[in-house]
Design an enzyme around this catalytic site. Structure first.
Site, PDB file in Angstrom:
ATOM      1  N   SER A  52       0.840  -1.202   0.000  1.00 42.85           N
ATOM      2  CA  SER A  52       0.000   0.000   0.000  1.00 42.85           C
ATOM      3  C   SER A  52       0.874   1.250   0.000  1.00 42.85           C
ATOM      4  CB  SER A  52      -0.939   0.007   1.213  1.00 42.85           C
ATOM      5  OG  SER A  52      -0.214  -0.251   2.401  1.00 42.85           O
ATOM      6  N   ASP A  90       5.674  -6.933   2.390  1.00 46.56           N
ATOM      7  CA  ASP A  90       4.942  -7.452   1.234  1.00 46.56           C
ATOM      8  C   ASP A  90       5.888  -7.732   0.075  1.00 46.56           C
ATOM      9  OD1 ASP A  90       2.240  -7.799   1.701  1.00 46.56           O
ATOM     10  OD2 ASP A  90       1.734  -5.700   1.305  1.00 46.56           O
ATOM     11  N   GLU A 122       0.234 -12.547  -1.588  1.00 48.92           N
ATOM     12  CA  GLU A 122      -1.207 -12.672  -1.809  1.00 48.92           C
ATOM     13  C   GLU A 122      -1.533 -13.950  -2.583  1.00 48.92           C
ATOM     14  OE1 GLU A 122      -2.669  -9.113  -3.717  1.00 48.92           O
ATOM     15  OE2 GLU A 122      -1.906  -7.809  -2.132  1.00 48.92           O
ATOM     16  N   GLU A 189      -8.745  -9.976   3.998  1.00 46.97           N
ATOM     17  CA  GLU A 189      -9.151  -8.608   3.640  1.00 46.97           C
ATOM     18  C   GLU A 189     -10.551  -8.587   3.032  1.00 46.97           C
ATOM     19  OE1 GLU A 189      -6.177  -6.298   1.627  1.00 46.97           O
ATOM     20  OE2 GLU A 189      -7.578  -4.666   1.176  1.00 46.97           O
TER      21      GLU A 189
HETATM   22  O1  KIV Z   1      -0.409  -3.436   1.625  1.00 44.26           O
HETATM   23  C1  KIV Z   1      -1.062  -3.390   2.664  1.00 44.26           C
HETATM   24  O2  KIV Z   1      -1.091  -2.377   3.367  1.00 44.26           O
HETATM   25  C2  KIV Z   1      -1.804  -4.575   3.070  1.00 44.26           C
HETATM   26  C3  KIV Z   1      -2.785  -4.430   4.180  1.00 44.26           C
HETATM   27  C4  KIV Z   1      -3.942  -3.622   3.773  1.00 44.26           C
HETATM   28  C5  KIV Z   1      -3.182  -5.742   4.736  1.00 44.26           C
HETATM   29  O3  KIV Z   1      -1.632  -5.607   2.499  1.00 44.26           O
END
Ligand code: KIV
Length: 271
Positions: A52, A90, A122, A189
């Protein structure tokens, strides 16, 4: 006393103990040194260096454009700030899908160059090979099911996922698979609260919800959203704890006034 308060450093094992003792896990996103220091000082359990960052730090419409190098930059900044929280990073779009060797290479770069503690990716069964290969290198992996923003062009919309039986069943199966593969936790989510409850009760690893109701083992929010730095994003699941956009704007307006009126700097603010 809570499990959380007894430990100096949160590990994946601590998160498992927290689920076992029904202590909820608090997670926020972090992308830079200064904010991560505040989150860690506040006692957050996990800082997620989320992709994000592509939206809130870089201003992109989706999470797809952010690169592995950019994620490593954000992650390294967060790791330098943190003394206690677990730092999960991530894997960005394109760094793990469809090729487990690339997934492992991306993960090794994140772990070596940022000093983070775990990665998140994911998907379910489609990314099983990548998860296995990353785990075989000894790196903890967190899953992410439900609304998976890297697949936004497949979904076409950011609306609630798994409302229909078939998608809900796939999600339940994927959650079991991720646990069997060895993931230490799963982000859920934007799925119905009752489905999140069913998933959470069926697993011994913790679920962390965002827009997934109160029954998950923990909650995660994007820090910029819960602090009100982002103003236009107002989903039903979001609770705003501050309205920083307006507070900062007011401070900026005051500063401009002070400079223009020559009130700043005054005698005490000079050498
Ligand atoms: O990228 C992110 O911030 C996320 C969260 C919303 C779980 O994956």
């Amino acid at each position: 006393m809570s499990v959380n308060k007894e430990v100096k450093r949160i590990t994946t094992h601590v998160l498992h103990s927290m689920k076992a003792s029904s202590e909820k896990i608090a997670v926020l996103t972090g992308y830079d040194f200064s904010m991560a220091r505040i989150l860690d000082a506040g006692g957050i359990d996990v800082i997620l260096v989320g992709d994000s960052a592509s939206n809130v730090m870089a201003g992109h419409e989706t999470t797809l454009p952010i690169t592995l190098d950019q994620m490593i930059y954000h992650a390294a900044s967060v790791v330098r700030a943190v003394q206690r929280a677990l730092v999960v990073v991530d894997l960005p779009f394109g760094s793990y899908q469809g090729n487990s060797k690339i997934a492992l290479e991306s993960t090794i770069r994140i772990m070596k160059e940022s000093g983070a503690h775990a990665v998140k990716l994911e998907g379910g069964e489609e990314v099983a090979e990548s998860i296995k290969r990353i785990l075989s290198a000894g790196v903890p992996v967190m899953g992410h099911l439900g609304l998976t923003p890297q697949s936004i062009y497949k979904f076409g919309t950011y609306t609630v996922r798994a409302k229909e039986d078939a998608e809900a069943q796939k999600l339940l199966d994927d959650a079991q698979l991720l646990q069997e593969l060895g993931c230490f936790g799963i982000v859920l989510e934007k799925i119905p609260a009752q489905l999140a409850k069913k998933v959470s009760e069926s697993l011994w690893i913790p679920t962390i919800g965002i827009g997934a109701g109160p029954h998950t083992d923990g909650q995660v929010l994007v820090t910029h959203d819960m602090l009100g730095i982002t103003k236009d994003f107002q989903p039903r699941f979001l609770r705003r704890y501050l309205d920083l956009f307006d507070l900062v704007r007011e401070a900026v307006e005051q500063y401009i006034k002070d400079v223009k009126s020559q009130d700043f700097p005054n005698e005490r603010e000079q050498y």
